[in-house]
Design a protein around this motif. Structure first.
Motif, PDB file in Angstrom:
ATOM      1  N   ASP A 164      -6.678  -5.805 -53.293  1.00 43.09           N
ATOM      2  CA  ASP A 164      -7.853  -6.541 -52.842  1.00 43.09           C
ATOM      3  C   ASP A 164      -7.473  -7.906 -52.292  1.00 43.09           C
ATOM      4  O   ASP A 164      -8.107  -8.405 -51.353  1.00 43.09           O
ATOM      5  CB  ASP A 164      -8.865  -6.680 -53.980  1.00 43.09           C
ATOM      6  CG  ASP A 164      -8.295  -7.379 -55.194  1.00 43.09           C
ATOM      7  OD1 ASP A 164      -7.090  -7.237 -55.450  1.00 43.09           O
ATOM      8  OD2 ASP A 164      -9.066  -8.069 -55.899  1.00 43.09           O
ATOM      9  N   ILE A 167      -6.147  -7.501 -48.762  1.00 43.86           N
ATOM     10  CA  ILE A 167      -7.280  -7.353 -47.844  1.00 43.86           C
ATOM     11  C   ILE A 167      -7.932  -8.700 -47.586  1.00 43.86           C
ATOM     12  O   ILE A 167      -8.282  -9.039 -46.457  1.00 43.86           O
ATOM     13  CB  ILE A 167      -8.307  -6.354 -48.419  1.00 43.86           C
ATOM     14  CG1 ILE A 167      -7.683  -4.960 -48.542  1.00 43.86           C
ATOM     15  CG2 ILE A 167      -9.559  -6.301 -47.544  1.00 43.86           C
ATOM     16  CD1 ILE A 167      -8.537  -3.971 -49.311  1.00 43.86           C
ATOM     17  N   ALA A 207      -7.561  -0.781 -47.398  1.00 45.09           N
ATOM     18  CA  ALA A 207      -8.832  -0.496 -48.074  1.00 45.09           C
ATOM     19  C   ALA A 207      -9.100   0.998 -48.170  1.00 45.09           C
ATOM     20  O   ALA A 207      -9.645   1.477 -49.172  1.00 45.09           O
ATOM     21  CB  ALA A 207      -9.969  -1.194 -47.334  1.00 45.09           C
ATOM     22  N   ARG A 208      -8.725   1.738 -47.137  1.00 42.46           N
ATOM     23  CA  ARG A 208      -9.019   3.174 -47.099  1.00 42.46           C
ATOM     24  C   ARG A 208      -7.930   4.029 -47.748  1.00 42.46           C
ATOM     25  O   ARG A 208      -8.097   5.238 -47.868  1.00 42.46           O
ATOM     26  CB  ARG A 208      -9.219   3.609 -45.647  1.00 42.46           C
ATOM     27  CG  ARG A 208     -10.513   3.076 -45.030  1.00 42.46           C
ATOM     28  CD  ARG A 208     -10.637   3.475 -43.570  1.00 42.46           C
ATOM     29  NE  ARG A 208     -11.946   3.113 -43.023  1.00 42.46           N
ATOM     30  CZ  ARG A 208     -12.298   3.251 -41.751  1.00 42.46           C
ATOM     31  NH1 ARG A 208     -11.399   3.744 -40.892  1.00 42.46           N
ATOM     32  NH2 ARG A 208     -13.493   2.905 -41.334  1.00 42.46           N
ATOM     33  N   VAL A 214      -9.055   0.577 -54.014  1.00 43.52           N
ATOM     34  CA  VAL A 214     -10.133  -0.360 -53.708  1.00 43.52           C
ATOM     35  C   VAL A 214     -11.429   0.432 -53.522  1.00 43.52           C
ATOM     36  O   VAL A 214     -11.551   1.220 -52.590  1.00 43.52           O
ATOM     37  CB  VAL A 214      -9.833  -1.175 -52.440  1.00 43.52           C
ATOM     38  CG1 VAL A 214     -10.943  -2.187 -52.171  1.00 43.52           C
ATOM     39  CG2 VAL A 214      -8.493  -1.890 -52.579  1.00 43.52           C
ATOM     40  N   THR A 216     -15.155   1.745 -52.672  1.00 42.39           N
ATOM     41  CA  THR A 216     -15.971   1.613 -51.455  1.00 42.39           C
ATOM     42  C   THR A 216     -17.068   0.574 -51.621  1.00 42.39           C
ATOM     43  O   THR A 216     -17.645   0.115 -50.629  1.00 42.39           O
ATOM     44  CB  THR A 216     -16.622   2.963 -51.107  1.00 42.39           C
ATOM     45  OG1 THR A 216     -17.428   3.401 -52.215  1.00 42.39           O
ATOM     46  CG2 THR A 216     -15.564   4.004 -50.805  1.00 42.39           C
ATOM     47  N   ARG A 221     -13.934  -5.075 -49.531  1.00 49.30           N
ATOM     48  CA  ARG A 221     -13.890  -3.935 -48.603  1.00 49.30           C
ATOM     49  C   ARG A 221     -15.149  -3.889 -47.736  1.00 49.30           C
ATOM     50  O   ARG A 221     -15.070  -3.658 -46.518  1.00 49.30           O
ATOM     51  CB  ARG A 221     -13.736  -2.635 -49.396  1.00 49.30           C
ATOM     52  CG  ARG A 221     -13.732  -1.380 -48.519  1.00 49.30           C
ATOM     53  CD  ARG A 221     -13.288  -0.166 -49.293  1.00 49.30           C
ATOM     54  NE  ARG A 221     -13.366   1.041 -48.489  1.00 49.30           N
ATOM     55  CZ  ARG A 221     -12.855   2.221 -48.841  1.00 49.30           C
ATOM     56  NH1 ARG A 221     -12.200   2.333 -49.989  1.00 49.30           N
ATOM     57  NH2 ARG A 221     -12.970   3.263 -48.050  1.00 49.30           N
TER      58      ARG A 221
END
Length: 344
Positions: A164, A167, A207-208, A214, A216, A221
């Motif tokens: 996280d 990101i 993220a994916r 992580v 949804t 995200r």
């Protein structure tokens, strides 16, 4: 109280007073003075300071641009236009300085420290000695690795390690290059647009990635998806892709939202960003429908300065709302975070 704690306290006081320039300067000093990643509180102090500094100037830029468009419509003299252009350049110079400084801090210090931490964790878990030989250390210092290389290595070693935060930092890079692209037109916009997209894509890939873990419904995200969609609509003028990114995030988030019912704060945070995403989808769908019904007239007119400014102002407010809420979600639950949200 050590020096780091003193700087953190000064930054919090600057935040309480709304002295964003002081707050940003203090956080920059803190980052330079330490040799490790920021903790969650420090990370968000930096984000709040930089965001407020840029937000103010982005608003000012739009105001001056609107004023210039009104001057054109009223056929005012060139002297008036030159004054406005000069003032707009002053705002642009200030915005560039803040954005570039923030990008440099993230790319040259914060991300490398974070990704270096992933390697140290793996070495500790595997029982590898951390001390290199002098020859290895010398070679390491001579050949610094780029952020892209560090990200690739981190993904192969520890994809779940502080995913996280990866990101969060990559999203910052994407956001600030987007702000730089906003004030450019034509070919001058391309370099910042490409760098913004590259950072957003890297963040989205993390993220994916199921291995990154992580959710949804994680605010980081969701905020990434919203801002990346804004990038496609506003910078690339690709509303179709913007809708695809936003719709995917909305569908995935709503599907998993019920899992947060026992965590009221997490549920509220996720629901708020999902609503912003839904609002953008509705607005962009109306935009595309209007363009089709006018036989492409809107598509042609969107390149006019007046249309650009109106769209920028409308979308800027939604992006700004998301960014401010994103900062609050990442913060610890403390009086400063709550009162600041109420004041804004």
């Amino acid at each position: 109280m050590d020096a780091r704690a003193q700087l953190r306290q000064k930054a919090q006081l600057a935040e309480l007073c709304g002295r964003w320039s002081d707050m940003r300067r203090i956080m920059n000093q803190l980052i330079v003075s330490v040799d490790e990643d920021l903790d969650p509180q420090e990370r968000n102090l930096l984000s709040v300071a930089s965001k407020n500094e840029t937000t103010r100037r982005r608003q000012q830029w739009v105001i001056v641009q609107t004023n210039m468009n009104q001057m054109k419509q009223q056929n005012m003299g060139e002297d008036f236009m030159n004054i406005a252009r000069e003032y707009q350049r002053k705002i642009e110079d200030e915005l560039r300085e803040i954005c570039k400084e923030t990008i440099d801090l993230v790319e040259c210090k914060l991300l490398p420290r974070l990704l270096g931490g992933a390697k140290r964790q793996e070495e500790q878990e595997e029982g590898v000695q951390e001390n290199r030989s002098d020859e290895e250390e010398h070679h390491h210092n001579e050949s610094p690795k780029t952020v892209a290389m560090l990200l690739t290595e981190a993904a192969s070693r520890s994809p779940r390690y502080k995913s996280d935060q990866k990101i969060f930092y990559l999203k910052m890079v994407g956001d600030y290059h987007r702000y730089l692209a906003e004030i450019q037109r034509g070919e001058a916009r391309i370099p910042h647009a490409m760098r913004s997209q590259d950072a957003y894509e890297k963040a989205l890939n993390i993220a994916r990635d199921p291995k990154a873990g992580v959710a949804t419904t994680h605010p980081v995200r969701l905020g990434l998806a919203l801002n990346y969609a804004v990038f496609h609509h506003e910078i690339r003028e690709d509303t179709k892709t913007a809708l695809e990114i936003a719709q995917t995030a909305l569908d995935e988030g709503l599907e998993d939202l019920d899992a947060l019912t026992e965590n009221a704060r997490a549920y509220k945070d996720a629901a708020l960003i999902l609503k912003l995403i839904k609002d953008n989808i509705s607005m962009w769908q109306s935009y595309t429908s209007s363009s089709r019904s006018s036989g492409g007239k809107d598509e042609e007119n969107k390149n006019l300065p007046e249309g650009e400014v109106d769209a920028a102002r409308e979308q800027f407010s939604k992006a700004h709302i998301e960014e401010q809420n994103q900062e609050e979600k990442e913060k610890q639950q403390d009086p400063v975070a709550t009162s600041k949200e109420n004041r804004e």
